[in-house]
Design a protein around this motif. Structure first.
Motif, PDB file in Angstrom:
ATOM      1  N   GLU A  10       0.839  -1.188   0.000  1.00  0.00           N
ATOM      2  CA  GLU A  10       0.000   0.000   0.000  1.00  0.00           C
ATOM      3  C   GLU A  10       0.878   1.244   0.000  1.00  0.00           C
ATOM      4  O   GLU A  10       2.015   1.210   0.505  1.00  0.00           O
ATOM      5  CB  GLU A  10      -0.927   0.015   1.219  1.00  0.00           C
ATOM      6  CG  GLU A  10      -0.195   0.067   2.550  1.00  0.00           C
ATOM      7  CD  GLU A  10      -1.135   0.146   3.752  1.00  0.00           C
ATOM      8  OE1 GLU A  10      -2.357   0.290   3.570  1.00  0.00           O
ATOM      9  OE2 GLU A  10      -0.625   0.063   4.902  1.00  0.00           O
ATOM     10  N   ILE A  11       0.353   2.328  -0.546  1.00  0.00           N
ATOM     11  CA  ILE A  11       1.061   3.601  -0.577  1.00  0.00           C
ATOM     12  C   ILE A  11       0.251   4.604   0.242  1.00  0.00           C
ATOM     13  O   ILE A  11      -0.924   4.831  -0.035  1.00  0.00           O
ATOM     14  CB  ILE A  11       1.238   4.114  -2.017  1.00  0.00           C
ATOM     15  CG1 ILE A  11       2.003   3.092  -2.871  1.00  0.00           C
ATOM     16  CG2 ILE A  11       1.955   5.462  -2.016  1.00  0.00           C
ATOM     17  CD1 ILE A  11       2.044   3.445  -4.350  1.00  0.00           C
ATOM     18  N   ILE A  12       0.907   5.170   1.248  1.00  0.00           N
ATOM     19  CA  ILE A  12       0.255   6.139   2.126  1.00  0.00           C
ATOM     20  C   ILE A  12       0.984   7.471   2.013  1.00  0.00           C
ATOM     21  O   ILE A  12       2.194   7.549   2.258  1.00  0.00           O
ATOM     22  CB  ILE A  12       0.284   5.669   3.597  1.00  0.00           C
ATOM     23  CG1 ILE A  12      -0.404   4.313   3.746  1.00  0.00           C
ATOM     24  CG2 ILE A  12      -0.360   6.713   4.507  1.00  0.00           C
ATOM     25  CD1 ILE A  12      -0.236   3.697   5.123  1.00  0.00           C
ATOM     26  N   VAL A  13       0.265   8.511   1.638  1.00  0.00           N
ATOM     27  CA  VAL A  13       0.826   9.859   1.612  1.00  0.00           C
ATOM     28  C   VAL A  13       0.302  10.612   2.825  1.00  0.00           C
ATOM     29  O   VAL A  13      -0.907  10.633   3.087  1.00  0.00           O
ATOM     30  CB  VAL A  13       0.439  10.605   0.312  1.00  0.00           C
ATOM     31  CG1 VAL A  13       0.872  12.079   0.383  1.00  0.00           C
ATOM     32  CG2 VAL A  13       1.075   9.927  -0.895  1.00  0.00           C
ATOM     33  N   VAL A  14       1.235  11.213   3.575  1.00  0.00           N
ATOM     34  CA  VAL A  14       0.874  11.995   4.759  1.00  0.00           C
ATOM     35  C   VAL A  14       1.035  13.465   4.403  1.00  0.00           C
ATOM     36  O   VAL A  14       2.165  13.956   4.260  1.00  0.00           O
ATOM     37  CB  VAL A  14       1.755  11.629   5.968  1.00  0.00           C
ATOM     38  CG1 VAL A  14       1.278  12.380   7.210  1.00  0.00           C
ATOM     39  CG2 VAL A  14       1.739  10.125   6.214  1.00  0.00           C
ATOM     40  N   ASP A  15      -0.071  14.148   4.232  1.00  0.00           N
ATOM     41  CA  ASP A  15      -0.029  15.546   3.790  1.00  0.00           C
ATOM     42  C   ASP A  15       0.061  16.491   4.982  1.00  0.00           C
ATOM     43  O   ASP A  15      -0.736  16.408   5.918  1.00  0.00           O
ATOM     44  CB  ASP A  15      -1.264  15.870   2.965  1.00  0.00           C
ATOM     45  CG  ASP A  15      -1.253  17.307   2.484  1.00  0.00           C
ATOM     46  OD1 ASP A  15      -0.353  17.656   1.690  1.00  0.00           O
ATOM     47  OD2 ASP A  15      -2.114  18.091   2.934  1.00  0.00           O
ATOM     48  N   GLY A  16       1.025  17.393   4.921  1.00  0.00           N
ATOM     49  CA  GLY A  16       1.269  18.322   6.019  1.00  0.00           C
ATOM     50  C   GLY A  16       0.519  19.633   5.918  1.00  0.00           C
ATOM     51  O   GLY A  16       0.937  20.628   6.509  1.00  0.00           O
ATOM     52  N   GLY A  17      -0.585  19.661   5.169  1.00  0.00           N
ATOM     53  CA  GLY A  17      -1.370  20.889   5.019  1.00  0.00           C
ATOM     54  C   GLY A  17      -1.034  21.634   3.753  1.00  0.00           C
ATOM     55  O   GLY A  17      -0.933  22.871   3.748  1.00  0.00           O
ATOM     56  N   SER A  18      -0.853  20.923   2.658  1.00  0.00           N
ATOM     57  CA  SER A  18      -0.455  21.534   1.385  1.00  0.00           C
ATOM     58  C   SER A  18      -1.494  22.535   0.892  1.00  0.00           C
ATOM     59  O   SER A  18      -2.706  22.318   1.015  1.00  0.00           O
ATOM     60  CB  SER A  18      -0.260  20.451   0.318  1.00  0.00           C
ATOM     61  OG  SER A  18       0.798  19.577   0.672  1.00  0.00           O
ATOM     62  N   SER A  19      -0.998  23.627   0.306  1.00  0.00           N
ATOM     63  CA  SER A  19      -1.872  24.642  -0.266  1.00  0.00           C
ATOM     64  C   SER A  19      -1.915  24.546  -1.794  1.00  0.00           C
ATOM     65  O   SER A  19      -2.597  25.339  -2.449  1.00  0.00           O
ATOM     66  CB  SER A  19      -1.407  26.044   0.149  1.00  0.00           C
ATOM     67  OG  SER A  19      -0.059  26.263  -0.256  1.00  0.00           O
ATOM     68  N   ASP A  20      -1.188  23.592  -2.357  1.00  0.00           N
ATOM     69  CA  ASP A  20      -1.201  23.395  -3.810  1.00  0.00           C
ATOM     70  C   ASP A  20      -2.019  22.139  -4.134  1.00  0.00           C
ATOM     71  O   ASP A  20      -2.911  21.760  -3.386  1.00  0.00           O
ATOM     72  CB  ASP A  20       0.234  23.321  -4.357  1.00  0.00           C
ATOM     73  CG  ASP A  20       1.014  22.136  -3.806  1.00  0.00           C
ATOM     74  OD1 ASP A  20       0.428  21.341  -3.038  1.00  0.00           O
ATOM     75  OD2 ASP A  20       2.194  21.997  -4.145  1.00  0.00           O
ATOM     76  N   ARG A  21      -1.696  21.451  -5.222  1.00  0.00           N
ATOM     77  CA  ARG A  21      -2.501  20.300  -5.663  1.00  0.00           C
ATOM     78  C   ARG A  21      -1.897  18.957  -5.242  1.00  0.00           C
ATOM     79  O   ARG A  21      -2.215  17.917  -5.823  1.00  0.00           O
ATOM     80  CB  ARG A  21      -2.662  20.363  -7.182  1.00  0.00           C
ATOM     81  CG  ARG A  21      -3.315  21.648  -7.662  1.00  0.00           C
ATOM     82  CD  ARG A  21      -3.402  21.728  -9.176  1.00  0.00           C
ATOM     83  NE  ARG A  21      -4.432  20.855  -9.704  1.00  0.00           N
ATOM     84  CZ  ARG A  21      -4.692  20.700 -11.004  1.00  0.00           C
ATOM     85  NH1 ARG A  21      -3.977  21.386 -11.900  1.00  0.00           N
ATOM     86  NH2 ARG A  21      -5.650  19.890 -11.413  1.00  0.00           N
TER      87      ARG A  21
END
Length: 227
Positions: free
Chosen positions: A33-44
Motif C-alpha cells: 500500500e502507498i500512504i501519503v501523509v499531507d502536512g497541510g499543502s496549499s497546492d494540488r
C-alpha cells in the motif's frame, strides 16, 4: 503487506513522478500500500496523490518525523518503507526490500541514495556520506529518510519517529541500534532523490551543525523542527 509512507508538503511538482515509480514496482500491486501523509499543502499535492496512493491522510504530529510516524500508525503492513515525495524508485526497489526483510531475516534495510539533479553541494554530501560505511563496522547504520525500510515490530520496539524534522532519521537510527535491530546496507536498494535543497554548502553545513548542537548538547527537540 508492505506499507510505503511518504510525507508531503506542497509537492505538486514532484509527487506524481514519485508515486508512478512506486506503482510500477515488480511485485504485485496488491502486496503493498502507498500512504501519503499531507502536512497541510496549499497546492494540488493531495489531488495528485489521490490519483495513485491508496490513502492520503492529514498530518497530526509535528515535523517530518511526526509525519512519518503518522503514516506508520496508519499502516496495515508489517514492513514499513519510508521515502520522500521527490524521490524515484527503480522497479525492483520493493522486491529487494521484501527479500531482505523476509528471506534475509533483517530488521532494517537501506541502500544508496543518489541525486537525479546533482549540484556541487550534493556531490560533496554524497562523498561525505561514504563515511557512514565506517560505522557499519560497529553495527551502526545511519539511515537516510528517503530510502529505508524496517519491520513494524522493530520500529515499535525502538519507539518510532520523534516529532522533529532535522536529524529525524539519525535519531531513529540510534534507537534502532540501541535496541539491537539487525540492519543491512544493500547496493541493489538504490533510490534517486532531488538535490533541490542542496544549493548552498554553507547553508547546508550550518543547518546540520546547528542540528547536532541541539540534538547532542542542549537536547531541545523544538529546535529540531525547522527544516
Amino acid at each position: 503487506m508492505i506499507s510505503v509512507i511518504i510525507p508531503a508538503l506542497n509537492e505538486e511538482a514532484t509527487i506524481l513522478d514519485c508515486l508512478e515509480s512506486l506503482a510500477a514496482q515488480s511485485i504485485p500491486r496488491a502486496t503493498y500500500e502507498i500512504i501519503v501523509v499531507d502536512g497541510g499543502s496549499s497546492d494540488r499535492t493531495r489531488e495528485y496523490a489521490r490519483l495513485v496512493a491508496d490513502r492520503v491522510i492529514s498530518q497530526k504530529r509535528a515535523g517530518i518525523g511526526g509525519a512519518r510516524g503518522d503514516g506508520a500508525k496508519a499502516a496495515n503492513g508489517d514492513i514499513l518503507v519510508f521515502t520522500d515525495a521527490d524521490t524515484h524508485h527503480p522497479p525492483a526497489w520493493l522486491e529487494t526490500i521484501q527479500e531482505l526483510l523476509t528471506v534475509g531475516g533483517y530488521d532494517v534495510c537501506t541502500g544508496p541514495v543518489r541525486f537525479y539533479n546533482p549540484t556541487f553541494c550534493s556531490y560533496l554530501v554524497r562523498g561525505w556520506r561514504q563515511y557512514y560505511f565506517l560505522s557499519h563496522l560497529f553495527g551502526f547504520y545511519w539511515l537516510i529518510g528517503s530510502n529505508f525500510a524496517v519491520k513494524k515490530d522493530a520500529y515499535i520496539r525502538a519507539g518510532g519517529h520523534r516529532d522533529i524534522s532535522i536529524l529525524e532519521d539519525y535519531d531513529l537510527s540510534l534507537r534502532l541500534f540501541n535496541t539491537h535491530a539487525k540492519c543491512i546496507h544493500d547496493r541493489r536498494m538504490v533510490a534517486l532523490t532531488s538535490a533541490r535543497r542542496m544549493r548552498s554548502i554553507l547553508g547546508y553545513a550550518l543547518l546540520y551543525t546547528n542540528g547536532y548542537y541541539h540534538y547532542h548538547v542542549n537536547g531541545r527537540a523544538e529546535s529540531l523542527l525547522n527544516y
